[in-house]
Design a protein around this motif. Structure first.
Motif, mmCIF file in Angstrom:
data_model
loop_
_atom_site.group_PDB
_atom_site.id
_atom_site.type_symbol
_atom_site.label_atom_id
_atom_site.label_comp_id
_atom_site.label_asym_id
_atom_site.label_seq_id
_atom_site.Cartn_x
_atom_site.Cartn_y
_atom_site.Cartn_z
ATOM 1 N N PHE A 6 1.077 -1.219 0.104
ATOM 2 C CA PHE A 6 0.033 0.014 -0.344
ATOM 3 C C PHE A 6 0.575 1.031 -0.033
ATOM 4 C CE2 PHE A 6 -3.651 -1.957 0.167
ATOM 5 C CZ PHE A 6 -3.781 -3.261 1.031
ATOM 6 N N CYS A 30 -4.119 -0.168 -3.318
ATOM 7 C CA CYS A 30 -5.370 -1.417 -3.073
ATOM 8 C C CYS A 30 -5.331 -1.669 -4.633
ATOM 9 C CB CYS A 30 -5.980 -1.492 -1.859
ATOM 10 S SG CYS A 30 -6.736 -2.491 -2.075
ATOM 11 N N CYS A 32 -7.328 -3.652 -5.368
ATOM 12 C CA CYS A 32 -8.714 -4.204 -5.402
ATOM 13 C C CYS A 32 -9.896 -2.788 -5.133
ATOM 14 C CB CYS A 32 -8.756 -5.307 -4.566
ATOM 15 S SG CYS A 32 -8.911 -4.744 -2.789
ATOM 16 N N CYS A 33 -9.134 -1.524 -5.970
ATOM 17 C CA CYS A 33 -9.931 -0.571 -6.020
ATOM 18 C C CYS A 33 -9.795 0.426 -6.887
ATOM 19 C CB CYS A 33 -10.481 0.375 -4.349
ATOM 20 S SG CYS A 33 -9.058 0.800 -3.831
ATOM 21 N N VAL A 63 -6.369 -7.601 4.246
ATOM 22 C CA VAL A 63 -7.114 -7.005 4.357
ATOM 23 C C VAL A 63 -7.568 -6.429 2.885
ATOM 24 C CG1 VAL A 63 -7.717 -6.171 6.776
ATOM 25 C CG2 VAL A 63 -6.178 -4.568 4.792
ATOM 26 N N ASN A 65 -9.508 -7.897 -1.170
ATOM 27 C CA ASN A 65 -10.420 -8.680 -1.045
ATOM 28 C C ASN A 65 -10.046 -9.136 -2.384
ATOM 29 O OD1 ASN A 65 -13.210 -9.423 -2.162
ATOM 30 N ND2 ASN A 65 -14.419 -7.562 -2.417
ATOM 31 N N ARG A 96 -10.641 -13.381 14.714
ATOM 32 C CA ARG A 96 -11.267 -12.265 13.342
ATOM 33 C C ARG A 96 -12.389 -12.392 12.603
ATOM 34 N NH1 ARG A 96 -5.088 -11.338 12.462
ATOM 35 N NH2 ARG A 96 -4.449 -12.915 13.846
ATOM 36 N N ARG A 100 -14.801 -6.366 15.372
ATOM 37 C CA ARG A 100 -15.727 -5.634 14.648
ATOM 38 C C ARG A 100 -15.448 -4.956 13.680
ATOM 39 N NH1 ARG A 100 -15.090 0.108 18.971
ATOM 40 N NH2 ARG A 100 -16.081 0.913 17.153
ATOM 41 N N TYR A 101 -13.935 -4.693 13.483
ATOM 42 C CA TYR A 101 -13.261 -3.951 11.778
ATOM 43 C C TYR A 101 -13.431 -4.890 10.539
ATOM 44 C CZ TYR A 101 -12.758 -0.628 15.258
ATOM 45 O OH TYR A 101 -12.799 0.615 16.099
ATOM 46 N N VAL A 102 -12.686 -5.875 10.701
ATOM 47 C CA VAL A 102 -12.648 -7.317 9.814
ATOM 48 C C VAL A 102 -13.448 -8.384 9.529
ATOM 49 C CG1 VAL A 102 -9.972 -5.811 9.987
ATOM 50 C CG2 VAL A 102 -10.675 -8.599 10.540
#
Lengths: 286, 224
Positions: A6, A30, A32-33, A63, A65, A96, A100-102
Motif C-alpha cells: 500500500f 490497493c 482491488c479498488c 485486508v 478483497n 477474526r 468489529r472492524y474486519v
C-alpha cells in the motif's frame, strides 16, 4: 509473483518497484479498488513477457478483497483466473471473523475462496479443529479446505498440474502413491482415460460439486460436438475452453483430492453419466 | 534532490514531506528514523503518511452504520487495524510522527482505538499524531481526539465539489451537513488545519472555495 504494497499512487514508469527473479513488487495502492489500472498495467506487462509466464501468483494484503481482484482479470484477454486461495490461521480465524472492524471482510474472503489453506493446525486442539472445519463447511461451502502447518502445501494442490499430458500407456487407475513424510503434503490423485466423447460442461459442473470432494481436476477430451476441449475445475469453480490440441482420440481426466477422500467409483460414474449417448443423465443436486 | 534544492540560500520555504508507508511497520519506522537524521532547517524529514481507508465519493471509505446512503457495500481497509496499532506503538517508541488518512468514521474509530492502545503502551506527551481528512468524525470522536492529544486536518472544500453527491448518494443529508466539522474541532479544542487535496478538487479555485465552504457549508448547487 506480484506482491502488492500500500502507498501512494505511482506513475506508470515506476509501477514495477523491484524485480528479483520471478518476483515483481507492485508499488501503488490497493489493487482491488481505485488503483486497479496499475494492476492491469502490471498484468499486461507480465502477459507480454517472453517467454510467457505459465502462472501468475498475486499476493494481496490480509485486508484485501481477492475476489474483486480476480474479477479484474476477466478484463484482460490472454489471462484467465485459476483460483482464489485464502490463507487462514486456525488459531485465530473464529476470533477474526467476529472482529468489529474486519469480521465481515474475513467472512467475505472465506465465502469467495476456492481453496482455504487452514494453517497452524498443529496449534489447535483436535476437537477445536473439528469444530472449526464444521464451521468452515457452513460458512464457506464452495471452498475446499486444505489443513496444513507452516503453510506447507504441495504446489500441485495450490497451482494444479501443468497442461494435461498425453495419455500414459498402460496406466490403470493412475492412483498416485502418496508421498511419505509430512502429512500436510499428502494427497490422492486419480487419472482416467476414456475413448468416448463427453458432454464437457455437464461433466465440469458435476466434478465441481461438493460430493466429488475434488480439489482440482483437469481433462483434455472430445466434447459432444466433436471439438477438442480443456476442462478445469478448482473446488466449485469450473470452466471449459477450446483446446489447441487436435481432436484427441483418447480423453484423459486427472483429479486431485485430499488424502482419504478419493472415491474413484463416483468419478467413474460421473464420467459414464456424462458420456455422449449415455442413457444415464447426471443431475446436479438441488 | 530535495536536500539539494532546499539548501540553496534563496530557497524561501520550509518543506515537511511525509514518507509514503511501504513494507512492514518496523521497516517503515526504521526508514523514517534514518531520514530524520538527514533533516535540515528547511527540510524536515522523518514523518510517515499512513492510509487507513479510501474515499467516500469512491465508496471505498470505511463507514459505521448505516453505511452508504445508496446501499453500496462498505469500503476498503488499506491497512489492517491491528497493523495500524503496531505501527503507532513502534513510531511512538522511536519518536516518529505518523499522519493517518481516514475518510470514513469507522476508519477514524479504528485509528482512535489503535492510538489509545499505543499510548497506553508507550505514553508520549506532545506526540502530534494527526488524522487527515476525517470527514465524518462526530462530536464523540473529536472528544476522543482531544483526550489522546491528536491533531486533525479537515477537508473543508470537499463540500463545494462533492456536497451534492454526498447528500444524494454517499452518506445522505443528515451526515453530509456535518462533514468536515471545523467548528466542532475548534469548540472541542483539537488543533486542526484545513486541507485541500487537489487530486479530487480543482486546484484553480481551491483556496477561495476552501474558505467559503468552511464558513458557509455551501456546495455547487447552492452557489450556482
Amino acid at each position: 509473483m506480484l506482491v502488492n504494497d500500500f502507498g501512494e499512487l505511482s506513475i506508470d514508469d515506476e509501477l514495477i518497484e523491484a524485480r528479483d527473479g520471478d518476483l515483481l513488487r507492485l508499488a501503488g495502492g490497493c489493487v482491488c479498488c481505485s488503483f486497479g489500472s496499475d494492476l492491469m498495467a502490471a498484468l499486461q506487462q507480465m502477459r507480454d513477457l517472453q517467454p510467457t509466464p505459465e502462472h501468475i501468483l498475486i499476493e494481496c494484503s490480509g485486508v484485501a478483497n481477492p475476489a474483486a481482484v480476480a474479477r479484474t482479470l476477466g478484463l484482460l484477454p490472454g489471462l484467465a483466473l485459476d483460483a482464489v486461495l485464502v490463507l487462514a490461521d486456525a488459531e485465530t480465524l473464529r476470533e477474526r471473523a467476529a472482529d468489529r472492524y474486519v469480521g465481515e471482510l474475513v467472512l467475505q474472503q472465506l465465502r469467495e475462496a476456492d481453496l482455504i489453506a487452514l494453517n497452524k493446525t498443529d496449534r489447535a486442539a483436535r476437537d477445536a479443529l473439528e469444530a472449526l472445519q464444521d464451521w468452515l463447511a457452513q460458512t464457506a461451502p464452495r471452498a475446499r479446505v486444505l489443513p496444513c502447518c507452516h503453510a506447507r502445501l504441495d504446489p500441485a494442490l495450490l497451482l494444479g498440474h501443468g497442461p494435461a499430458a498425453p495419455a500414459e500407456r498402460g496406466a490403470k487407475d493412475g492412483l498416485a502413491v502418496a508421498r511419505s513424510g509430512d502429512a500436510a503434503l499428502l494427497f490422492d490423485s486419480l487419472s482416467l482415460e476414456f475413448e468416448h466423447a463427453v458432454h464437457a460442461q455437464r461433466l465440469a459442473a458435476a466434478l465441481a460439486t461438493p460430493q466429488s470432494h475434488l480439489l482440482r481436476s483437469k481433462a483434455l477430451l472430445r466434447d459432444h460436438d466433436g471439438s477438442s476441449k480443456l476442462l478445469q475445475t478448482v473446488s466449485a469453480r469450473h470452466q471449459v475452453t477450446a483446446s489447441a490440441h487436435s481432436r484427441p482420440q483418447v480423453g484423459r481426466l486427472v483429479c486431485i483430492m485430499l488424502r482419504g477422500q478419493l472415491d474413484a467409483a463416483h468419478i467413474r460414474a460421473l464420467l459414464h453419466e456424462c458420456a455422449v449417448g449415455s442413457a444415464v443423465q447426471h443431475r446436479p443436486p438441488e | 534532490m530535495l536536500l539539494a534544492v532546499t539548501s540553496q540560500n534563496e530557497f524561501p520555504t520550509r518543506i515537511v514531506p511525509l514518507l509514503r508507508w511501504v513494507g512492514s511497520p518496523a521497516q517503515a519506522v526504521e526508514r523514517a528514523v534514518d531520514l530524520h537524521r538527514q533533516s535540515t532547517d528547511r527540510l524536515r524529514l522523518g514523518r510517515i503518511k499512513m492510509v487507513a481507508d479510501s474515499s467516500i465519493q469512491g465508496f471505498s471509505a470505511r463507514l459505521r452504520w448505516p453505511g452508504y446512503y445508496n446501499g453500496a457495500p462498505n469500503g476498503l481497509w488499506y491497512m489492517a487495524p491491528e497493523q495500524m496499532q503496531e505501527a503507532f506503538t513502534l513510531a511512538l517508541r522511536s519518536g516518529v510522527m505518523i499522519q493517518t488518512h481516514t475518510n470514513g468514521d469507522e476508519a477514524t474509530e479504528a485509528v482512535l482505538d489503535g492510538m489509545e492502545a499505543a499510548l497506553r503502551a508507550q505514553p508520549t506527551p506532545d506526540h502530534r499524531f494527526t488524522l487527515q481528512h476525517c470527514q465524518l468524525a462526530d462530536a464523540v470522536q473529536f472528544r476522543r481526539m482531544k483526550a489522546l492529544r491528536l491533531c486533525v486536518n479537515l477537508f473543508a472544500n470537499h463540500h463545494f465539489y462533492w456536497g451534492d453527491e454526498h447528500c444524494r448518494l454517499t452518506v445522505g443529508p443528515e451526515r453530509a451537513t456535518r462533514m468536515n466539522a471545523c467548528a466542532t474541532a475548534l469548540a472541542t479544542g483539537v488543533p486542526f488545519a484545513i486541507r485541500c487535496s487537489t487530486t479530487c478538487c480543482a486546484s484553480a479555485r481551491a483556496v477561495v472555495s476552501r474558505c467559503w465552504s468552511t464558513t458557509s457549508a455551501s456546495c455547487r448547487s447552492t452557489t450556482s
